[in-house]
Design an enzyme around this catalytic site. Sequence first.
Site, PDB file in Angstrom:
ATOM      1  CB  SER A 190      28.182  57.301  17.310  1.00 27.80           C
ATOM      2  OG  SER A 190      27.544  58.468  17.790  1.00 27.80           O
ATOM      3  CD  GLU A 197      48.683  26.920  52.999  1.00 27.68           C
ATOM      4  OE1 GLU A 197      47.537  26.697  53.420  1.00 27.68           O
ATOM      5  OE2 GLU A 197      49.006  27.969  52.405  1.00 27.68           O
TER       6      GLU A 197
END
Length: 665
Positions: free
Chosen positions: A375, A109
Amino acid sequence: MTRRSSRKTPPHGARHTKTVRKPRFGWAFWLRLTACGVIIGMLGVGAVVIGLARDLPDTSALVAAPRTASYTLMDRQGRMITQRGQGIGEPLTADTLPRRLADAVIAVEDRRFYSHFGIDPIGMARAAFINMRAGYVVQGGSTITQQLAKNLFLSSERTYKRKAQEILLALWLERRFTKDEILALYLNRVYFGAGSYGADAAARRYFGHGARDLSIGEAALLAGLLKAPSRYSPAMDAHRAAVRATVVLDLMLDTGRISEAERLEAANTPIRVSRGASSPGAGWFADWITSQVREEVGTQTQDLIIHTTLDVDAQRAGEYAMSSVLNEGDLARGAQEGALVALDTTGGVLALVGGRDYATSPYNRAVSAHRQPGSAFKAFVYASAFEGGLYPEDIYVDSPVSFGTYTPQNYNDKYEGLMNLETAFAKSSNSIAVQVAESIGRANVLRTAQRLGIESRLENTHALSLGAYEVTPIEMASAYAPFMNGGYRTPAYAITRIETLEGRVLYERPMMQGDLVLAPRVQRDMRRLFGAVVDHGTGRGARVEGRSVFGKTGTTNDNRDAWFAGWADGIVASVWMGNDDGSSTDHGVGGAGPARAFSRFIAYAPIYPGVEAEAEPVRQAPSSLEDLLTGAILARDGVGEREPEPREDEDQNDPIGSLLQSLGG
């Protein structure tokens, strides 16, 4: 007389000189101007800083992160599904900072964390250069201190003002705290995925022990989560998490925080990750019920145990069924996404799959995506017809029909002439479905669908009977449940009990039976029709060897949506497949991918006790087509049955019906 000139003649040998003017602005002037500019600039910067500082949040009350309640979700067998919230963990301090985790986080980081003053100009310049070369944002230049400032005080909005305030707060944090204190504050608040906030809670969640006991490999895995917690979480994808951890180990080696021998040992040492979450896709279910917990018990500061209806085994079966079908081109047929919802006879959610992959797309299509059912909606048309006095043996003509400007078409524009309603349902005749709806009254069809559980908006138009109005997969599963459970409406639910860690019950769902919404005769007739669909109709792909399967397929215009809804062995489920943007698939139909996903789900899911309808003797068909069309035999069982109602007059110019007239099955 000669006049002398008044001009004086210079002496012999004297040189003519040119007057040199002095410059108007000397170096002193420019020095003063520069000084004034610097002062004005400093005043301007100061004014901007003051303006930004006035909007900064209060930093005087900075303490350890406020702890929120954690939710531990349990399935119906008492197995832990996952956790949501902060989770249980001890806060880290500068004195208890795990060195291995600190080294891993700094390496991945902010490698110059201990040398910069809150912002890293070198890192920012490097990130800017990389982003310019790539043409888009590849790398960020924020330090750990800046990230802490944002997490503590600011929102995630991307504005220059927010970035400037972040820098000011980072400088303040560097003056107020030591480097180790800043790192400890950061590790206490950052999110590590799987509902874990803070390093200690994450270590306990993934490895079963605190952050102080992390190995180098475990520390690398946790540090690797910070880039994208959901994507790299070992609870979601163990392989992806391992690859990311290897990247972190390489960075730790490059920055001198571990030796080559330590790196090799860490890479070769298996990491045992607690299952915790029952499966990656359980995140859809957990996200869905978290808001429901707050509705039932309000905001809580104490940890809670949430007992749910989910079955871990059924959930895994649902995820396998969905992913395996979507990964098979012949079955998916261009569909990129799907959803599956399964309920028991009471409406309890057994499995909920909101898409292909929760890690890449946590959007919950099972409960939030409204799509045309095609359907699959015909179940409500035929149920309404049987309530109105029709029977499966009644004969209709499968042929082109028109109602004003509305002309429905069968799938592939094929017609087969005379057929009874059972065959029409099994082969998903659009022509006969519309004829039936028009003869019994579309208003009755609409009310039947709503009574059984459809809550989305429906309209009384010609296209209603062919599933033109959008519903969600969970609605379809809930509305199909009465066909399975003896005719009782069973709204879907997921939470059975909420209690504290000490066992104090805050909420318990009362045992109740839903309203009876289908008469026994109607339920028996519909069961017969659903069985025909799977036995010799459009839903043959849903068969499971040795099991009784019932259901109905659905496919919409241009093959945008494909469905299968049905049940087997006490489980009712609906499956949808399609694309999020509504684009057409490659001839995807309900009898292909969705039916096969249903089959695979039922084959691997547990068997639950169901409610079977009693068989009814086959009734003789009417003596002629005229007998059928001129009158209907009255229903005999009473509940929910009625005489056929005359078709209501409608505007024949139905734009929606015209657009959606060819919905197929």
